[in-house]
Motif scaffolding. Structure first.
Motif, PDB file in Angstrom:
ATOM      1  N   GLY A 162      38.530  -7.879  37.736  1.00  0.00           N
ATOM      2  CA  GLY A 162      37.471  -8.666  37.274  1.00  0.00           C
ATOM      3  C   GLY A 162      37.306  -9.707  35.669  1.00  0.00           C
ATOM      4  N   ASP A 163      37.206  -7.969  35.370  1.00  0.00           N
ATOM      5  CA  ASP A 163      37.149  -8.674  33.758  1.00  0.00           C
ATOM      6  C   ASP A 163      38.284  -9.270  33.628  1.00  0.00           C
ATOM      7  N   VAL A 164      39.735  -8.699  33.436  1.00  0.00           N
ATOM      8  CA  VAL A 164      40.962  -8.968  33.433  1.00  0.00           C
ATOM      9  C   VAL A 164      41.336 -10.714  33.971  1.00  0.00           C
ATOM     10  N   LEU A 165      40.667 -10.097  34.626  1.00  0.00           N
ATOM     11  CA  LEU A 165      41.182 -11.703  35.704  1.00  0.00           C
ATOM     12  C   LEU A 165      40.101 -12.725  34.732  1.00  0.00           C
ATOM     13  N   LEU A 166      39.121 -12.433  34.421  1.00  0.00           N
ATOM     14  CA  LEU A 166      38.246 -13.566  34.135  1.00  0.00           C
ATOM     15  C   LEU A 166      38.646 -14.266  32.866  1.00  0.00           C
ATOM     16  N   ALA A 167      39.157 -12.955  31.807  1.00  0.00           N
ATOM     17  CA  ALA A 167      39.520 -13.849  30.980  1.00  0.00           C
ATOM     18  C   ALA A 167      40.991 -14.860  30.137  1.00  0.00           C
ATOM     19  N   ALA A 168      41.537 -14.027  31.845  1.00  0.00           N
ATOM     20  CA  ALA A 168      42.604 -14.496  31.555  1.00  0.00           C
ATOM     21  C   ALA A 168      42.144 -15.886  31.381  1.00  0.00           C
ATOM     22  N   GLU A 169      40.810 -17.104  32.700  1.00  0.00           N
ATOM     23  CA  GLU A 169      40.784 -17.689  33.632  1.00  0.00           C
ATOM     24  C   GLU A 169      40.610 -18.077  32.049  1.00  0.00           C
ATOM     25  N   GLU A 170      38.926 -17.787  31.399  1.00  0.00           N
ATOM     26  CA  GLU A 170      38.775 -18.102  30.204  1.00  0.00           C
ATOM     27  C   GLU A 170      39.880 -18.763  29.064  1.00  0.00           C
ATOM     28  N   ASP A 171      41.379 -18.192  29.157  1.00  0.00           N
ATOM     29  CA  ASP A 171      41.734 -18.381  28.053  1.00  0.00           C
ATOM     30  C   ASP A 171      42.996 -20.146  28.647  1.00  0.00           C
ATOM     31  N   ARG A 172      43.150 -19.521  29.657  1.00  0.00           N
ATOM     32  CA  ARG A 172      43.908 -20.956  30.672  1.00  0.00           C
ATOM     33  C   ARG A 172      42.289 -22.745  30.129  1.00  0.00           C
ATOM     34  N   ASN A 173      41.129 -22.150  30.661  1.00  0.00           N
ATOM     35  CA  ASN A 173      40.444 -23.129  30.531  1.00  0.00           C
ATOM     36  C   ASN A 173      40.446 -23.178  28.898  1.00  0.00           C
ATOM     37  N   GLY A 174      40.534 -22.337  27.949  1.00  0.00           N
ATOM     38  CA  GLY A 174      40.209 -23.108  26.654  1.00  0.00           C
ATOM     39  C   GLY A 174      41.731 -23.674  26.549  1.00  0.00           C
ATOM     40  N   GLY A 175      42.844 -23.728  26.738  1.00  0.00           N
ATOM     41  CA  GLY A 175      43.978 -24.005  26.361  1.00  0.00           C
ATOM     42  C   GLY A 175      44.814 -23.300  26.151  1.00  0.00           C
ATOM     43  N   ASP A 176      44.699 -22.432  26.066  1.00  0.00           N
ATOM     44  CA  ASP A 176      45.416 -21.286  25.652  1.00  0.00           C
ATOM     45  C   ASP A 176      46.072 -20.540  26.843  1.00  0.00           C
ATOM     46  N   ALA A 177      46.569 -20.831  27.808  1.00  0.00           N
ATOM     47  CA  ALA A 177      46.847 -21.184  28.632  1.00  0.00           C
ATOM     48  C   ALA A 177      48.134 -19.789  28.792  1.00  0.00           C
ATOM     49  N   LYS A 178      48.447 -18.622  29.349  1.00  0.00           N
ATOM     50  CA  LYS A 178      49.476 -18.055  29.694  1.00  0.00           C
ATOM     51  C   LYS A 178      50.231 -18.773  30.456  1.00  0.00           C
ATOM     52  N   GLY A 179      50.243 -19.216  31.642  1.00  0.00           N
ATOM     53  CA  GLY A 179      50.563 -19.536  32.536  1.00  0.00           C
ATOM     54  C   GLY A 179      51.372 -17.961  33.524  1.00  0.00           C
ATOM     55  N   TRP A 180      50.755 -17.408  33.783  1.00  0.00           N
ATOM     56  CA  TRP A 180      51.042 -16.015  34.644  1.00  0.00           C
ATOM     57  C   TRP A 180      50.286 -15.792  36.029  1.00  0.00           C
ATOM     58  N   ALA A 181      49.232 -16.491  36.112  1.00  0.00           N
ATOM     59  CA  ALA A 181      48.647 -17.204  37.783  1.00  0.00           C
ATOM     60  C   ALA A 181      47.856 -18.189  37.644  1.00  0.00           C
TER      61      ALA A 181
END
Length: 542
Positions: free
Chosen positions: A523-542
């Motif tokens: 949950g924490d890792v997926l949430l952090a990844a979602e926050e990265d994408r919303n903040g414009g730092d999308a890594k593009g893996w999910a």
């Protein structure tokens, strides 16, 4: 999308396929057309005949399979030609991306050299060939400088998939037969590949798309054919057959009401399974492994993998897998996930770092591990076809693992393999066949059964849902926890399938650029990844 009004580029009035010794045909009077400028998708459960149909569209068949009927490519009947003339008729006009990309990648040739040699079929001069290879790679999301000097074994599964696609694109073929092109790709790359396929059709190519990836089919295909047991049981425009509610997107929930738009039971089952597993969530995503078990099981410390062509894992990566733990490896294609997983199994030798079972140091290379040590880490490859011997029945090979690594009698090993196979939807009739008679999804599940019969300390599953239809995927995700329980086996789940990750795992490690950049609860890792994408730092893996 409006299909181009023109004579079909590919026309199959009727095709049947029979395997020697089989009672039921692999294909039973299937017909289809692919006009230039359109995408026709073929979907259906594993073993329904999709791969056989894709090969038949090129006038080809696996060993032991006979085709009857007619296949017209640009007006030429491929089945009426000799093998040599058939190859000439396809050269530069039709290209094939197989389900298992390693089958078209030369293991001793660097990527750049292989692509430029293929480009010679359509381009004269060294500069033109290199430019064509660069363009083909770019359309798949790969950079020439990144992969040109790498051998296939130095590429991730997703990178292999894209290089194989570039091999199909580099000649400028008018007909593309793509068999599971998104398997092994992260979500962003799958979206990008879908756009590439659509742009190829819009520029005049005809595409026959064989896929379990229903979101990609929705994004790209004009029409859909549904296969079941070798027969075309449903067909229609994509918007009618696979409709989703307004605003729905890849990985999102689907309204049960929309599932009624499809006409045949097989189509309904695929859509219903997609809805159920897409909406599923692990009960407690913050569950973590208790510290009392941290000293047991498999552990890796300080893993780094460097090659002259570039670092595969710059690390250093350290991780522990106690008994009964459930860990996901997440991240974009080429981030180092598969490299790390292969190090654990002794399939890739690290430049530095150690792998242990409890306190015992495991040799870096699998051929230097004893039978007991090989048993401790079992690896299920993303593409499993080449891991089976072609001349022996599948069941014998599944039973060998428990017999050779655990010392079970032959009848005991066979009974255990059959029981596990049944849990994954594989019956004894299918297990009596040879590997060439099974689909990619069936072989993937067989490879999982074989690994489970070893009762390993750690089971590594590398994209084991990538070749599965929605029904088979749902069954595997439901059955796997129970199959791991008897030996308290830890699970390392390497995947881009986020809904499967949520269902199966407790912890997650996020890889980027050859490093583990985040570790914690799913949950924490997926949430952090979602926050990265919303903040414009999308890594593009999910």
């Amino acid at each position: 999308m409006t299909p181009t009004e023109s004579a079909p580029l590919l026309k199959i009035p009727e095709i049947s396929a029979h395997a020697h010794g089989a009672v039921r045909p692999l294909l039973d009077r299937v017909g289809l057309t692919v006009p230039a400028g359109t995408v026709l998708a073929v979907i259906g459960p594993s073993g329904s005949g999709k791969t056989t149909l894709g090969l038949a569209a090129l006038g080809a068949a696996r060993d032991g399979v006979e085709l009857t009927g007619r296949v017209s490519l640009d007006g030429t009947d491929l089945l009426s030609l000799t093998p040599a003339r058939r190859r000439d008729a396809r050269a530069g006009r039709a290209a094939h991306l197989p389900q298992h990309p390693e089958s078209v990648l030369d293991p001793v040739r660097r990527t750049g050299r292989a692509l430029t040699e293929l480009a010679a079929l359509a381009h004269a001069g060294r500069g033109a060939r290199t430019a064509a290879a660069i363009r083909a790679l770019a359309r798949t999301g790969l950079e020439w400088q990144t992969v040109r000097r790498r051998f296939p074994h130095e590429l991730s599964g997703g990178q292999q998939q894209r290089v194989a696609l570039a091999s199909a694109l580099v000649t400028g073929a008018r007909l593309l037969v793509l068999d599971e092109p998104t398997s092994g790709l992260d979500l962003a790359l799958a979206h990008a590949l879908g756009r590439t396929v659509r742009s190829l059709a819009d520029s005049g190519a005809g595409v026959l798309l064989l896929s379990h990836d229903l979101p990609m089919v929705r994004e790209t295909a004009d029409r859909v054919v549904v296969l079941e047991q070798g027969r075309a049981v449903d067909e229609g425009p994509t918007s009618d057959l696979l409709s989703v509610p307004n605003g729905a997107h890849r990985g999102g929930k689907r309204s049960e009401a929309t599932l009624g738009a499809a006409r045949h039971r097989a189509t309904l089952e695929l859509l219903a399974a997609e809805h159920r597993t897409g909406a599923a969530r692990v009960p407690s995503p913050r569950t973590t492994v208790s510290e009392s078990r941290e000293g047991a099981g498999i552990s890796a410390a300080g893993i780094v993998v460097r090659r002259r062509s570039g670092d595969l894992l710059s690390g250093p990566v350290s991780m522990a897998f106690p008994p009964e733990s459930r860990t996901a490896l997440l991240g974009p294609s080429g981030s180092g996930k598969t490299t790390f997983a292969r190090v654990l199994a002794g399939l890739t030798t690290p430049t530095q770092g150690k792998v242990r079972h409890r306190e015992e140091l495991l040799p870096a290379r699998i051929d230097r591990r004893s039978a007991a040590q090989r048993r401790m880490v079992q690896y299920v490859h993303q593409h499993s076809a080449d891991s089976f011997e072609g001349h022996r029945p599948i069941l014998n090979q599944l039973a060998d693992t428990a017999r050779l690594l655990r010392g079970l009698r032959g009848d005991e090993a066979t009974a255990e393999a059959v029981q596990s196979a049944r849990a994954l939807g594989l019956d004894e009739t299918l297990l009596a066949r040879r590997s060439s008679q099974l689909s990619g999804g069936q072989l993937q599940r067989c490879a999982l059964v074989r690994a489970l019969t070893a009762h390993p300390a750690l089971l590594v599953c590398d994209e084991v849902t990538s070749a599965l239809d929605t029904v088979s995927r749902e069954r595997l995700l439901a059955a796997l926890p129970g199959l791991l329980a008897p030996a308290r086996t830890a699970l390392l789940f390497v995947s881009h399938d986020v809904s499967a990750v949520r269902m199966l795992t407790q912890q997650a490690a996020l890889f980027e650029g050859g490093r583990c950049v985040r570790y914690g609860s799913v949950g924490d890792v997926l949430l952090a990844a979602e926050e990265d994408r919303n903040g414009g730092d999308a890594k593009g893996w999910a």
